[in-house]
Design a protein around this motif. Structure first.
Motif, PDB file in Angstrom:
ATOM      1  N   HIS A   1       0.792  -1.156  -0.134  1.00 41.00           N
ATOM      2  CA  HIS A   1      -0.101  -0.129  -0.090  1.00 41.00           C
ATOM      3  C   HIS A   1       0.835   1.193  -0.064  1.00 41.00           C
ATOM      4  O   HIS A   1       2.059   1.148  -0.208  1.00 41.00           O
ATOM      5  CB  HIS A   1      -0.878   0.023   1.255  1.00 41.00           C
ATOM      6  CG  HIS A   1      -0.056  -0.340   2.701  1.00 41.00           C
ATOM      7  ND1 HIS A   1       0.873   0.405   3.058  1.00 41.00           N
ATOM      8  CD2 HIS A   1      -0.378  -1.442   3.541  1.00 41.00           C
ATOM      9  CE1 HIS A   1       1.163  -0.165   4.318  1.00 41.00           C
ATOM     10  NE2 HIS A   1       0.495  -1.248   4.195  1.00 41.00           N
ATOM     11  N   PHE A   2       0.373   2.489   0.083  1.00 47.13           N
ATOM     12  CA  PHE A   2       0.996   3.648   0.017  1.00 47.13           C
ATOM     13  C   PHE A   2       2.187   3.736   1.256  1.00 47.13           C
ATOM     14  O   PHE A   2       1.925   3.093   2.376  1.00 47.13           O
ATOM     15  CB  PHE A   2      -0.004   4.821   0.199  1.00 47.13           C
ATOM     16  CG  PHE A   2      -0.331   5.246  -0.997  1.00 47.13           C
ATOM     17  CD1 PHE A   2       0.194   5.867  -2.232  1.00 47.13           C
ATOM     18  CD2 PHE A   2      -1.793   5.163  -1.340  1.00 47.13           C
ATOM     19  CE1 PHE A   2      -0.347   6.187  -3.349  1.00 47.13           C
ATOM     20  CE2 PHE A   2      -2.257   5.531  -2.580  1.00 47.13           C
ATOM     21  CZ  PHE A   2      -1.619   6.001  -3.513  1.00 47.13           C
ATOM     22  N   PHE A   3       3.152   4.250   1.096  1.00 49.74           N
ATOM     23  CA  PHE A   3       3.918   4.613   2.210  1.00 49.74           C
ATOM     24  C   PHE A   3       4.194   6.307   2.558  1.00 49.74           C
ATOM     25  O   PHE A   3       4.165   6.848   1.513  1.00 49.74           O
ATOM     26  CB  PHE A   3       5.542   4.228   1.878  1.00 49.74           C
ATOM     27  CG  PHE A   3       6.267   4.736   3.349  1.00 49.74           C
ATOM     28  CD1 PHE A   3       6.508   4.153   4.253  1.00 49.74           C
ATOM     29  CD2 PHE A   3       7.106   5.944   2.927  1.00 49.74           C
ATOM     30  CE1 PHE A   3       7.394   4.445   5.159  1.00 49.74           C
ATOM     31  CE2 PHE A   3       7.883   6.236   3.882  1.00 49.74           C
ATOM     32  CZ  PHE A   3       8.005   5.629   5.324  1.00 49.74           C
ATOM     33  N   PRO A   4       3.889   6.489   3.590  1.00 53.78           N
ATOM     34  CA  PRO A   4       3.338   5.681   4.944  1.00 53.78           C
ATOM     35  C   PRO A   4       1.881   5.404   4.540  1.00 53.78           C
ATOM     36  O   PRO A   4       1.082   5.849   3.659  1.00 53.78           O
ATOM     37  CB  PRO A   4       3.418   6.638   5.885  1.00 53.78           C
ATOM     38  CG  PRO A   4       3.443   8.195   5.404  1.00 53.78           C
ATOM     39  CD  PRO A   4       4.102   7.919   3.986  1.00 53.78           C
ATOM     40  N   ALA A   5       1.186   4.754   5.547  1.00 52.54           N
ATOM     41  CA  ALA A   5      -0.064   4.397   5.419  1.00 52.54           C
ATOM     42  C   ALA A   5      -0.703   4.633   6.695  1.00 52.54           C
ATOM     43  O   ALA A   5      -0.208   5.093   7.666  1.00 52.54           O
ATOM     44  CB  ALA A   5      -0.258   2.686   5.332  1.00 52.54           C
ATOM     45  N   GLY A   6      -2.186   4.535   6.935  1.00 55.26           N
ATOM     46  CA  GLY A   6      -2.741   4.748   7.911  1.00 55.26           C
ATOM     47  C   GLY A   6      -3.223   6.107   8.129  1.00 55.26           C
ATOM     48  O   GLY A   6      -3.414   7.088   6.962  1.00 55.26           O
ATOM     49  N   THR A   7      -3.261   6.633   9.517  1.00 53.43           N
ATOM     50  CA  THR A   7      -3.736   7.903   9.800  1.00 53.43           C
ATOM     51  C   THR A   7      -2.631   8.942   9.518  1.00 53.43           C
ATOM     52  O   THR A   7      -1.944   9.523  10.304  1.00 53.43           O
ATOM     53  CB  THR A   7      -4.274   8.149  11.126  1.00 53.43           C
ATOM     54  OG1 THR A   7      -2.973   7.519  12.107  1.00 53.43           O
ATOM     55  CG2 THR A   7      -5.383   7.419  11.236  1.00 53.43           C
TER      56      THR A   7
END
Length: 893
Positions: free
Chosen positions: A497-503
């Motif tokens: 997935h994208f880096f970085p991920a999440g919030t």
């Protein structure tokens, strides 16, 4: 005794065919023990002189073994041998019953293994509003989409019995205790402070949207209407997400996320969770004897076979008016960019493809050694869920979880390379033309968009000029008294997935660059951290984050994403891609070489400001609304931890200085061993919209390795974005000559053919693409668009529908379907698609909110530009005086 055999056969067929967690089924399991024992005793006395009874007696012996060993995975061989011997023995003993036995065995096998599995499928249409999500506003859980199988509340103790699970699953329980699932609720100070802030300004109703994925013990029992401040220290609020928070989910509604799941309260929960020692021993005995009802209750087929969609239910989110008092807005999203990438094996247009596709659990639930009852070949999936949250184990003083997290962060899933140099003082007359972003509908989002859409950065056409690359190639020398531009390349490798991920609005993730000459003088330093690694990061650093703004243009810095109204910039790197970063390095005339270059990709889970807010933030008196919180905060009410800064990846190099009187030679060196480095540099430039530079880089790739098909194709990618489709065609044809089955080659050939009006040829090329990658929704959208341009509306609509099968919120599909139905005269369906398009489309007017931060912060305005240089002004210091902000210990000092 024929009746005994008949009853035993029917009982065995039922227990084998229809396992279920019911009193009736469990009673039949117990009855099976009694009937089996009675049958073996009868056989022993009646057929003791005949070998015909041997298979049945052997089956009985194995049954006795299973009573003590359990029919767990390790003993599955004994279970199936027991079944086989019983069938063979009955067929030998009762030859006239063989047809009936065979029929019964086939029916039992069909019922056991042939029934439809519980899988995850997308609905025909996305909801028109949040009121249509989940069970709607009348649900006690709305605006969360989470539901229960009864539609009513569930006792909180159902979610609080993980320790009982740990009596059998000891290793898994110990792993879970340190995991972020365990600390997902109000035992997490960061999350607690954010929800308390939200409830203070917005009330409790909207925060239920968060609770559906974070706070099951205090949410599903109906207590979330009460402010969490009043109950934050209760066991329910401190429970986190336990075993059943995931394992009691029996239905997931779609891949649209937002907690769209249904939790089932098992009918035998009170018995299974009893603390009475007699009942506990009986429950354990029956579970080991016949684990299938337990397995069916807590391990649905979609948890393995649709693992990414299962994870997406909480790791892909959107907000809407009942939560943010604004409109539909995409939050973080780990699913779509994985699904469209080469890592999933479903995306047709990636730059790189791994040897084997992977899912969420492959990285975040790696196999570890264990003798757990559910192990397979001595391994289980780790329930530490290793990822990137180093903050929680650090503040919890959990050394093992922190070690696992830091090892994961340093595992090589991303790399850094110091690759190229160029003079900053370019000669006059250099051409630079800035183009416009292609006018395609864009989704309202706070996150990045990767291969799940065909959006591109604004095009910039400029000559490459002088260049030295790779900078570590032999013979490279630079002139003192000049300023050069150093290009670093950050490349995502084993990440889905994208880096970085999440919030990504709450992190500190940045690329640090430092240059020191032979005397120890610091010539450049971008990305320093104040207060010896404890304070804020240099505002002029190259950040990877989503810089979100509230309704008054203030930064979202308290994880108050529900107040987001606009985005200043988003910089994330897609999977299998790269980012090229430009640093200016002034070389003084008296500098002594060689100059040592260092770049570190640094990661601090939460920004310093957010950490201060979470642990010690107290608002000064003043007004605050649901759109903005302009109040000042003090941070001296409690100690604030210094979160660790982890260097995820780093690169080191050095450059030689030439004679000040000589003119340096700017000569790129093309070597086969540098092919991937040239390619990565070009990918980073292409994704920034620096098209001529990207084209130049990809030409060097073809020189370094002429048989590498993607080198030729990537030249074409750059030319197509420039609008030079005629020039791009030979490069695509060369790539396909080298690799005829290259799906991405056929895709970009179709884009050239489409631009030239060769629609039939373009459809044939796209057919080759979707034959290999039927779930690439950009390719499906392009098929639909070409058919639409040919006014073949009835044929175009199914292509857009295929894109919506993958993502029901695909804005381009909704937009084009709206146009198709208008062309077909189907006004009701056109109106439906228009409503969905308007729900998901970006609010262009919100960009006006960026004026204030752009004016107030030149550094942030610089970061907003897709192509920009980083300039640092540093005092003259020796290395002994320079703290390494990129070291893992820097945040601890």
């Amino acid at each position: 005794m024929t009746w005994l055999l008949l009853l035993t056969i029917l009982n065995a067929a039922y227990t084998a065919a229809l396992p279920s967690p019911t009193v009736f089924y469990i009673a039949n399991v117990i009855l099976h023990l009694a009937l089996g024992a009675a049958t073996i005793i009868w056989l022993t006395f009646t057929w003791r002189r005949s070998l015909k009874s041997a298979p049945l007696i052997a089956a009985g012996i194995l049954g006795a073994y299973l009573i003590f060993a359990g029919a767990t995975t390790n003993h599955r061989w004994a279970l199936w041998t027991h079944v086989a011997l019983a069938i063979i023995g009955l067929a030998i003993l009762l030859p006239r019953w063989r047809p009936a036995l065979a029929t019964l065995a086939i029916i039992s096998a069909a019922l056991r293994f042939g029934m439809p599995e519980s899988r995850i499928h997308n609905p025909e249409s996305a909801p028109l509003s949040m009121t249509e999500e989940g069970a709607g506003p009348h649900s006690p859980f709305w605006p969360s989409s989470a539901q229960t199988n009864t539609g009513t509340l569930i006792p909180s103790d159902f979610f609080m019995d993980s320790e009982l699970c740990g009596q059998c699953h000891k290793d898994i329980y110990e792993q879970w205790k340190g995991s972020m699932h365990h600390f997902a609720s109000f035992n997490n100070r960061f999350y607690r402070s954010t929800i308390e802030h939200m409830q203070e300004l917005s009330g409790t109703q909207g925060s239920k949207w968060c609770a559906g994925c974070h706070d099951h013990a205090v949410f599903f029992n109906g207590r979330f209407d009460r402010p969490i401040k009043e109950q934050v220290d209760t066991p329910e609020a401190q429970n986190g997400l336990g075993c059943v928070s995931c394992h009691s989910i029996v239905h997931v509604g779609s891949s649209m996320g937002n907690g769209d799941f249904t939790i089932k309260y098992p009918p035998l929960h009170r018995i299974a969770s009893s603390h009475n020692p007699w009942i506990r021993n009986l429950d354990n005995f029956l579970t080991y004897l016949n684990p299938e009802p337990h397995r069916q209750t807590f391990m649905q087929a979609f948890m393995r076979k649709d693992n990414p969609e299962f994870c997406a239910t909480c790791h892909k989110v959107h907000l809407d008016q009942p939560v943010n008092h604004y409109r539909w807005l995409r939050g973080f999203n780990e699913y779509d960019n994985w699904q469209a990438s080469g890592v999933s094996g479903q995306g047709a247009r990636s730059f790189y493809y791994p040897e084997k596709s992977s899912t969420c659990s492959d990285c975040h639930m790696p196999l570890v050694a264990s003798n757990d009852p559910g192990n397979k070949q001595g391994q289980i999936h780790s329930h530490r869920f290793p990822a990137a949250n180093s903050a929680i184990p650090y503040v919890n003083h959990d050394a093992e979880q922190l070690r696992v997290t830091e090892e994961f962060l340093k595992s090589g899933f991303i790399t850094v390379d110091l690759f190229a140099a160029a003079p900053v003082d370019e000669p006059k007359g250099r051409v630079e033309i800035r183009g416009r972003t292609p006018e395609a509908p864009t989704q309202a989002s706070t996150f990045a968009s990767g291969e799940e859409s065909d959006q591109a950065a604004p095009a910039v056409l400029r000559d490459v000029g002088k260049l030295a690359a790779p900078i570590d190639a032999p013979g490279m020398k630079f002139e003192p008294g000049k300023t050069i531009r150093i290009d670093a390349v950050v490349r995502t490798r084993k990440i889905g997935h994208f880096f970085p991920a999440g919030t990504v609005d709450g992190y500190d993730v940045w690329l640090e660059f430092k240059a020191i000459d032979a005397t120890g003088r610091v010539l450049a330093w971008s990305g320093q951290v104040e207060d010896h690694g404890r304070g804020i990061v240099d505002p002029g650093a190259h950040f990877y984050r989503s810089y979100q703004l509230d309704g008054e243009g203030r930064p979202i810095n308290k994880r108050n994403a529900w107040q987001t109204r606009s985005v200043l910039y988003v910089r994330l790197i897609p999977p299998g891609a790269a980012d090229t970063v430009h640093f200016q390095l002034p070389i003084p005339a008296n500098a002594r070489g060689p100059i040592k270059l260092e770049t570190n990709l640094n990661y601090r889970k939460f920004s310093r400001y957010y950490t201060q807010f979470a642990f010690a933030g107290v608002a000064k008196p003043g007004p605050a609304t649901v759109d903005s919180d302009p109040r000042e905060y003090t941070f001296d009410s409690a100690p604030v931890p210094d979160l660790p800064i982890v260097t995820i990846a780093s690169a080191h190099s050095q450059i030689e200085l030439g004679d000040p009187t000589s003119t340096p030679t700017w000569t790129p060196q093309v070597r086969k061993q540098d092919r991937e480095r040239w390619n990565d540099w070009g990918i980073g430039l292409l994704l920034q919209g620096d098209l001529k530079a990207a084209e130049y880089a990809f030409h060097r790739v073809t020189e370094a390795e002429p048989d590498y098909a993607d080198g030729w194709l990537n030249v074409a990618r750059a030319l197509i974005q420039e609008g030079e489709t005629d020039a791009a065609r030979p490069y695509v044809e060369k790539a396909l000559a080298l690799q005829p089955s290259l799906a991405r080659g056929h895709f970009f050939l179709a884009m050239i053919q489409k631009a030239k009006g060769e629609y039939d040829a373009a459809l044939l090329s796209l057919a080759e693409t979707v034959k290999q990658y039927p779930r690439d929704r950009v390719a499906q959208n392009q098929i639909g668009r070409i058919l639409f341009l040919e006014r073949r509306f009835a044929e175009a609509a199914p292509a857009f529908r295929r894109a919506l099968d993958v993502d029901p919120e695909d804005i381009q599909a909704h937009y084009n379907l709206m146009l198709c139905y208008q062309g077909l005269g189907e006004s009701a369906q056109a109106e439906h698609e228009q409503k969905l398009f308007l729900r998901f489309k970006a609010d262009e007017a919100s960009q006006a909110l960026t004026a204030k931060p752009r004016l107030l912060s030149p550094e942030d305005n610089n970061e907003r530009q897709s192509i920009h240089d980083h300039v640092s002004v540093v005092p003259v210091r020796r290395p002994a005086d320079v703290p390494n902000s990129g070291s893992p210990s820097a945040g601890n000092r």
